[in-house]
Design a protein around this motif. Sequence first.
Motif, PDB file in Angstrom:
ATOM      1  N   TYR A  73      47.463  45.429  38.087  1.00 46.89           N
ATOM      2  CA  TYR A  73      46.288  44.866  37.418  1.00 46.89           C
ATOM      3  C   TYR A  73      46.065  45.482  36.032  1.00 46.89           C
ATOM      4  CZ  TYR A  73      45.237  42.926  41.971  1.00 46.89           C
ATOM      5  OH  TYR A  73      45.316  42.228  43.156  1.00 46.89           O
ATOM      6  N   TRP A  79      42.041  46.996  32.095  1.00 43.37           N
ATOM      7  CA  TRP A  79      42.193  46.406  33.414  1.00 43.37           C
ATOM      8  C   TRP A  79      42.032  44.895  33.327  1.00 43.37           C
ATOM      9  CZ3 TRP A  79      44.377  49.034  37.089  1.00 43.37           C
ATOM     10  CH2 TRP A  79      44.268  50.424  37.105  1.00 43.37           C
ATOM     11  N   ASN A  80      42.835  44.199  34.103  1.00 48.37           N
ATOM     12  CA  ASN A  80      42.748  42.741  34.169  1.00 48.37           C
ATOM     13  C   ASN A  80      41.639  42.389  35.158  1.00 48.37           C
ATOM     14  OD1 ASN A  80      43.066  40.005  34.545  1.00 48.37           O
ATOM     15  ND2 ASN A  80      45.292  40.074  34.402  1.00 48.37           N
ATOM     16  N   HIS A  81      40.425  42.308  34.648  1.00 48.36           N
ATOM     17  CA  HIS A  81      39.268  42.125  35.534  1.00 48.36           C
ATOM     18  C   HIS A  81      39.288  40.772  36.230  1.00 48.36           C
ATOM     19  CE1 HIS A  81      37.656  45.886  34.209  1.00 48.36           C
ATOM     20  NE2 HIS A  81      37.589  45.498  32.944  1.00 48.36           N
ATOM     21  N   SER A  82      39.829  39.767  35.581  1.00 51.54           N
ATOM     22  CA  SER A  82      39.885  38.451  36.213  1.00 51.54           C
ATOM     23  C   SER A  82      40.771  38.491  37.457  1.00 51.54           C
ATOM     24  CB  SER A  82      40.431  37.417  35.229  1.00 51.54           C
ATOM     25  OG  SER A  82      39.574  37.308  34.125  1.00 51.54           O
ATOM     26  N   GLN A 133      41.525  41.113  39.176  1.00 51.73           N
ATOM     27  CA  GLN A 133      40.875  41.948  40.188  1.00 51.73           C
ATOM     28  C   GLN A 133      39.813  41.151  40.952  1.00 51.73           C
ATOM     29  OE1 GLN A 133      39.661  45.066  37.457  1.00 51.73           O
ATOM     30  NE2 GLN A 133      41.049  46.519  38.451  1.00 51.73           N
ATOM     31  N   LEU A 134      39.067  40.331  40.222  1.00 52.65           N
ATOM     32  CA  LEU A 134      38.009  39.543  40.856  1.00 52.65           C
ATOM     33  C   LEU A 134      38.587  38.516  41.829  1.00 52.65           C
ATOM     34  CD1 LEU A 134      34.980  39.082  40.938  1.00 52.65           C
ATOM     35  CD2 LEU A 134      35.229  37.446  39.063  1.00 52.65           C
ATOM     36  N   TYR A 189      42.552  48.914  41.663  1.00 54.32           N
ATOM     37  CA  TYR A 189      43.030  49.789  40.578  1.00 54.32           C
ATOM     38  C   TYR A 189      44.481  50.170  40.831  1.00 54.32           C
ATOM     39  CZ  TYR A 189      38.339  49.997  38.716  1.00 54.32           C
ATOM     40  OH  TYR A 189      37.146  49.653  38.161  1.00 54.32           O
TER      41      TYR A 189
END
Length: 308
Positions: free
Chosen positions: A124, A94-97, A99-100, A120
Amino acid sequence: MTESEVKVGSVNLGVSPAIDGLIAELATVGYFADRRLATALHLAISLGRPLLLEGDPGVGKTELAKALALVRQQKLIRLQCYDGLELRDALYEWNHSAQLIHLRASSEQRSAEDIEREVYQPRYLIRRPLLQALEEPAPGAVLLIDEVDRADEPFEAFLLEYLGEYQVTIPELGTIRAMSTPVTILTSNRTRELHDAIKRRCLFHWLDYPDRDREMQILQSQVPDLPDKLSSQITGFVQRLRNRPFADAFSRTPGIAESVEWAKALVALNTLQLDPEIVQNTAGVMFKQREDIQALEPLLDELLAPQN
């Protein structure tokens, strides 16, 4: 096992024009497959089954996938295996950046379930080789899972769903099935034995070094400026090196890639024929161990002796 062997049931190796066609197509891009290898590859494509290629390093396992992608004009997607390979390297993360950033930009007046549904989403997802292969539209991709024997056993277990059904499961998104069945080739140098569950899902082919005629074809294809006489000498020399008793003197004998590189080096040096001095001076093209180069010197006269 000393000769190529296809473990795909009883097959008449001489009747399919499709196999002859595949051999001819591969030859146009410089890959010279024998009939047994072409049969295994043809069946893997026709039956939609992964093909497991085992053999010594340098016999042309990886190059087959590259050549096949060229002749079929399909995208080549490669997963290079290594010890410690994780799911996020092979399938997705997952592309956490992103998502944030999305969360910070969103209204805070929503439930946790709503936010979770938003972050999700496929947009992303960072797609790694296995997922890329499944999502490649028609005509699909050629997926090379290279040196699978370098990965650990948990990764093998993870591959079972993919190899058996061409699908993977992502907990937040569900099951993702292949848009177009990828031609999947696994290679193994047999540094360790693969689990039976992996083998059962694949067709199997043991790839040996090419015979003399086929290796000459490869050299002449890859090194067009190579004189015929020198091509014959190089082929005879490396073929003899790979056979006993000479092979026993080395930790690793030259593969096809090394013989091609050696031929290029000799052409660059304007070599017309092999002699002990030129072989010694260029031994580092074929061998990568000091001990192997040292072991070569006392054998040169025998290796260069005329062959019957």
